[in-house]
Write an enzyme that holds these catalytic residues in place. Structure first.
Site, mmCIF file in Angstrom:
data_model
loop_
_atom_site.group_PDB
_atom_site.id
_atom_site.type_symbol
_atom_site.label_atom_id
_atom_site.label_comp_id
_atom_site.label_asym_id
_atom_site.label_seq_id
_atom_site.Cartn_x
_atom_site.Cartn_y
_atom_site.Cartn_z
ATOM 1 N N ARG A 73 -9.304 4.808 4.250
ATOM 2 C CA ARG A 73 -10.012 5.111 2.998
ATOM 3 C C ARG A 73 -11.385 4.464 3.095
ATOM 4 N NH1 ARG A 73 -6.486 7.714 -1.224
ATOM 5 N NH2 ARG A 73 -4.455 7.652 -0.208
ATOM 6 N N THR A 121 -2.777 0.180 1.576
ATOM 7 C CA THR A 121 -2.685 1.641 1.609
ATOM 8 C C THR A 121 -2.411 2.179 0.220
ATOM 9 O OG1 THR A 121 -1.501 3.551 2.520
ATOM 10 C CG2 THR A 121 -0.211 1.548 2.202
ATOM 11 N N ALA A 122 -2.957 3.362 -0.051
ATOM 12 C CA ALA A 122 -2.601 4.090 -1.268
ATOM 13 C C ALA A 122 -1.677 5.248 -0.911
ATOM 14 C CB ALA A 122 -3.852 4.602 -1.959
ATOM 15 N N SER A 123 -1.142 5.234 0.337
ATOM 16 C CA SER A 123 -0.218 6.266 0.799
ATOM 17 C C SER A 123 -0.838 7.648 0.609
ATOM 18 C CB SER A 123 1.129 6.126 0.101
ATOM 19 O OG SER A 123 2.073 7.015 0.637
ATOM 20 N N HIS A 124 -0.150 8.519 -0.168
ATOM 21 C CA HIS A 124 -0.640 9.889 -0.362
ATOM 22 C C HIS A 124 -1.413 10.047 -1.676
ATOM 23 C CE1 HIS A 124 3.183 9.621 -2.505
ATOM 24 N NE2 HIS A 124 2.647 10.472 -3.354
#
Length: 501
Positions: A73, A121-124
């Site tokens: 990101r 992480t914000a994953s998806h």
């Protein structure tokens, strides 16, 4: 600088936002932390999170040696650096492995002999979101108890600064991970595979891992692009699945494998372009693996198909299936606790213990397991293996509104109704109730293998309803319309559904 007591009311572009920690309490979820960066947390708030996490590890008496990594990101590296400052303040030995997938960070715990992990992480989730997946006992990640205590420490400003913190940049973990994961499947069969990554972090790792397994790989949206120009990297998302199906047909591929933003989930589309939900892929893998590992135990979440209970192949192989709470942290923990061969969650998290994996959720290890299954069945396509399963008619996931402040009390009453009905030898639509599983709401099994589930959503003001019939689509609809819907309607706190069958 000592991070002060976090505020919950700051706004960007103010003096206070630049000088005080800002943390909204809503970001502390059941098994990880997620915020909209800038609107719900600032960098000093992330630093407070690091100090709190390090203090919690010290409080537990666990060696404060922690792997840290970040996803692709635009802001993740800054967030990771703020987190590291807090961890060092708490006296932690930080091992920064750089850009990676969540399963690479989990792998690094074993590779670097580090009990703790913090993966930024914000994953998806959509751009703007950030978060941290944490653990201090590999391969497990935090559950509600750990997250609750962490929240207490941070929001009370109770993090403790300690001397001895350090930072080391570690290289080579990604390469060792790729070599390890490639060893999980060495294909003798020629397989053409679509590798779909939605421009997320998995694009840097999944294609080369699949090639190293021996697959012919056709890359789809594998170029890293943190704007996610087409859609979020989420293999449960309809848009991504449609594109995967199109690619299978265009290239005549044997299957498509789709990975989410941080690579811990895998979605599967077969050779006909049909999605196979993770619980059905899990059942196919359980059939395949239980032939190699007799008397194996499998763990599945309560939203998964009831076919695990009735499947003749699993019975013949002596396999046992345990249904457990929905949520990757819960299934991971139960799979570890029972020393199960594998755990499957309907959202696409797969957990494999030795000899297949190390117990954590890893989309690429799951992909390897699917490819190895196809390799062991050289005369059969994935769609043929799927069609060998008994037919089950499963509903959409339906969610009637129920306020956060009352949903658990309402659910408790509904669970008790089903428990009482079972105790009295009751029936649902002419079939006897044989079991009521109450680990996560009520999953009510009927004598023909059909079932109904009512549970509370872990992150929305809703209940969750799923029904499955082994008889017909009409019977599946009746289980909802004639049983679950009227029962829930008797509780005035239950409102309208987001969708109905």
């Amino acid at each position: 600088m000592t991070v002060l007591l976090p505020r919950t009311d700051l706004v960007p572009n103010t003096f206070e936002f630049e000088t005080e920690a800002f943390v909204k309490t809503t970001g502390f979820r059941e098994y990880d932390a997620r915020w909209v960066f800038g609107k719900e947390i600032n960098l000093l708030g992330i630093q407070a999170l690091g100090l709190g996490l390090g203090s919690y590890v010290q409080e537990r008496g666990i060696k404060p040696r922690i792997v840290v990594g970040h996803d692709y990101r635009s802001y993740s590296i800054n967030i990771k650096n703020a987190l590291i400052i807090g961890l060092i303040q708490a006296g932690c030995e930080v091992l920064d492995i750089g850009l990676c997938l969540s399963p690479i960070a989990y792998f690094a715990q074993f590779d670097l002999d580090a009990p703790c992990v913090a993966m930024v992480t914000a994953s998806h989730n959509e751009n703007g979101w950030t978060g941290v997946k944490m653990g201090c006992q590999a391969p497990l990640t935090f559950g509600p108890d750990e997250m609750g205590r962490l929240k207490e420490i941070i929001m009370a400003g109770a993090g403790v600064e300690r001397a001895g913190g350090s930072l080391k940049l570690v290289q080579g973990v990604q390469e060792r991970y790729l070599a390890d994961v490639a060893s999980k499947a060495q294909l003798k069969r020629k397989l053409k595979v679509i590798c779909a990554c939605g421009n997320g972090t998995a694009g840097a790792f999944a294609p080369q891992a699949l090639r190293a397994m021996g697959a012919e790989v056709i890359e789809m949206d594998t170029v890293l692009d943190n704007t996610f120009p087409k859609y979020n990297p989420n293999p449960e998302d309809h848009h991504m699945l449609v594109e995967m199906a199109k690619a299978v047909k265009e290239y005549g591929a044997d299957l498509a494998l789709g990975f989410d933003g941080d690579g811990d989930r895998c979605g599967v589309v077969d050779d006909t372009g049909e999605e196979i939900f993770a619980d059905k892929i899990g059942l196919m893998l359980a059939r395949d693996l239980s032939a190699l590992h007799k008397d194996a135990t499998f763990v599945v979440d309560v939203k998964s198909t009831g076919l695990y209970k009735t499947d003749e192949v699993l019975k013949a192989n002596g396999a046992q299936t345990v249904y457990w709470k929905t949520g990757h942290s819960y299934i991971k923990r139960k799979t570890s606790e029972l020393k199960a061969l594998a755990g499957f969650e309907k959202s696409g998290h797969f957990f494999f213990n030795n000899p297949i994996g190390l117990g954590y959720d890893d989309g690429i290890v799951a992909a390897a397991a699917v490819l190895a299954m196809l390799d062991r069945n050289p005369g059969k396509s994935l769609s043929e293996l799927k069609s060998a399963l008994p037919v089950a008619y499963t509903s959409l996931t339906m969610s009637p509104h129920c306020g956060d402040e009352v949903k658990y009390q309402v659910l408790e009453k509904i669970v008790q109704e089903y428990v009482d009905l079972h105790a009295k030898g009751g029936e649902i639509l002419g079939r006897k109730i044989v079991e009521v599983i109450t680990v996560n709401g009520a999953r009510v099994h009927l004598e023909d293998g059909s079932w109904v589930l009512v549970r509370a959503s872990s992150n929305k003001p809703e209940l969750v309803v799923v029904v499955e019939s082994l008889t017909s689509a009409d019977d599946m609809r009746d289980l909802f319309r004639k049983e679950v819907k009227p029962r829930l309607a008797a509780h005035p706190e239950v409102g309208s559904y987001n969708q109905e069958i």
